[in-house]
Design a protein around this motif. Structure first.
Motif, PDB file in Angstrom:
ATOM      1  N   GLN A  15     -14.900  24.955 -58.115  1.00 11.72           N
ATOM      2  CA  GLN A  15     -14.042  24.565 -57.001  1.00 11.72           C
ATOM      3  C   GLN A  15     -14.886  24.418 -55.740  1.00 11.72           C
ATOM      4  OE1 GLN A  15     -10.518  27.545 -58.277  1.00 11.72           O
ATOM      5  NE2 GLN A  15     -10.187  26.552 -56.305  1.00 11.72           N
ATOM      6  N   ASN A  16     -14.904  23.219 -55.188  1.00 12.55           N
ATOM      7  CA  ASN A  16     -15.747  22.965 -54.024  1.00 12.55           C
ATOM      8  C   ASN A  16     -15.255  23.683 -52.770  1.00 12.55           C
ATOM      9  OD1 ASN A  16     -15.700  20.078 -55.695  1.00 12.55           O
ATOM     10  ND2 ASN A  16     -17.724  20.789 -55.118  1.00 12.55           N
ATOM     11  N   ASP A  17     -13.955  23.993 -52.713  1.00 15.73           N
ATOM     12  CA  ASP A  17     -13.439  24.650 -51.514  1.00 15.73           C
ATOM     13  C   ASP A  17     -13.865  26.109 -51.421  1.00 15.73           C
ATOM     14  OD1 ASP A  17     -11.865  25.231 -53.722  1.00 15.73           O
ATOM     15  OD2 ASP A  17      -9.994  25.349 -52.593  1.00 15.73           O
ATOM     16  N   HIS A  19     -16.634  27.171 -53.472  1.00 15.25           N
ATOM     17  CA  HIS A  19     -18.005  27.167 -53.998  1.00 15.25           C
ATOM     18  C   HIS A  19     -18.186  28.209 -55.099  1.00 15.25           C
ATOM     19  CE1 HIS A  19     -19.299  24.191 -51.159  1.00 15.25           C
ATOM     20  NE2 HIS A  19     -18.919  24.918 -50.138  1.00 15.25           N
ATOM     21  N   HIS A 127     -20.195  19.760 -48.605  1.00 12.89           N
ATOM     22  CA  HIS A 127     -18.859  20.010 -49.150  1.00 12.89           C
ATOM     23  C   HIS A 127     -18.907  20.186 -50.660  1.00 12.89           C
ATOM     24  CE1 HIS A 127     -14.600  19.737 -50.022  1.00 12.89           C
ATOM     25  NE2 HIS A 127     -14.849  18.738 -50.845  1.00 12.89           N
ATOM     26  N   ASN A 130     -22.847  22.473 -51.474  1.00 12.61           N
ATOM     27  CA  ASN A 130     -23.218  23.637 -50.670  1.00 12.61           C
ATOM     28  C   ASN A 130     -24.701  23.621 -50.311  1.00 12.61           C
ATOM     29  OD1 ASN A 130     -22.498  25.962 -49.264  1.00 12.61           O
ATOM     30  ND2 ASN A 130     -22.979  27.323 -50.977  1.00 12.61           N
ATOM     31  N   GLU A 243      -7.444  24.897 -60.442  1.00  9.38           N
ATOM     32  CA  GLU A 243      -6.938  26.099 -59.767  1.00  9.38           C
ATOM     33  C   GLU A 243      -5.950  26.874 -60.627  1.00  9.38           C
ATOM     34  OE1 GLU A 243      -6.707  23.047 -58.612  1.00  9.38           O
ATOM     35  OE2 GLU A 243      -7.654  22.886 -56.632  1.00  9.38           O
TER      36      GLU A 243
END
Length: 259
Positions: A15-17, A19, A127, A130, A243
């Motif tokens: 998940q990039n949000d 990391h 984003h 990282n 998620e």
């Protein structure tokens, strides 16, 4: 029987949000590995762009297929590197400069650099990855992967014409160039062969347009619930969003944890 599992990173297992991977994904990795299944990432990121991945990737993965299938890393060492045709590279980069396109280049020796210091490009890398590659002008190095940014269809058509002996993957704003016939799907098959595993023993997970070929050619292609419709249409099975523990639930759906 499935003997090798390949996972896209961004949006599939990471998940990039935050990391990081969902906890359920980490558990799935461990369970698959305990079953003797070889697990590997398969990503458009170059190997240096994996540096900020959480440690479980390095601890659990048997291999890493990087740069859209052009690099394969086993035990921390570069085992495979497919070079883009030199003449194609020269012509394509001339077009990049002609149209002022921003790009990232990756060499056969593992160098990985941006062509620009633009903050908006750096933000894209931060984003998703990282991290941000350093800026360095291309000076004739032999390359394995080019990632460039362009939303003009006519320019992309012109670039395709320059890729006479290379593979031009047109995805959208971000597009890729690798050696001829080199793609994520090719990378999964080549990587599996290093472990004596056949193409019909591969499962692949993905969520992006650059995963479509990989999902179509795997014995079982699994699209995440957060994937676009075209990716879902290419898959054999669509699981839930990343998620919502989609990767783990897909493994449960196929009863792999019962083997």
């Amino acid at each position: 029987m499935i003997k090798a599992a390949f996972f896209d990173i961004d949006g599939t297992s990471y998940q990039n949000d935050i990391h990081d991977s969902p906890e359920s994904t980490k558990v799935a990795f461990k369970k698959l590995k305990e079953l003797g299944i070889k697990i590997s990432v398969c990503t458009s990121r170059s190997y240096p762009e994996l540096i900020k991945l959480p440690k479980h990737y390095y601890e659990l993965m048997d291999a890493m297929v990087c740069a859209g299938g052009a690099q394969i890393v086993v035990d921390g060492k570069l085992a495979v590197a497919h070079k883009i045709d030199s003449e194609d590279t020269k012509n394509v980069i001339e077009l990049f400069h002609k149209y002022n396109l921003d790009y990232r280049w990756t060499s056969v020796n593992g160098e990985n650099h941006l062509s620009t210091e633009k903050e908006d490009v750096k933000k894209i890398f931060m984003h998703f990855y990282n991290m941000t590659p350093t800026c360095k002008p291309y000076q004739g190095e032999e390359l394995v992967h080019l990632l460039y940014y362009c939303d003009d269809p006519k320019i992309k058509e012109e670039i395709t014409k320059c890729c006479k002996n290379s593979y031009h993957l047109v995805i959208g704003y971000a597009n890729e160039i690798t050696a001829k016939n080199i793609s994520k799907s090719h990378g999964t098959v080549e990587c599996a062969s290093l472990f004596g595993i056949q193409p019909d023993e591969i499962v692949a997970f993905g969520d992006g347009n650059n995963d479509i070929d990989m999902l179509q050619k795997a014995t079982i292609g699994i699209a995440m619930g957060n994937a676009k419709q075209g990716v879902k249409d290419a898959a054999d099975y669509v699981t839930e969003n990343i998620e919502n523990d989609g990767l783990y639930k897909a493994c449960e759906h196929f009863n792999w944890f019962q083997e």
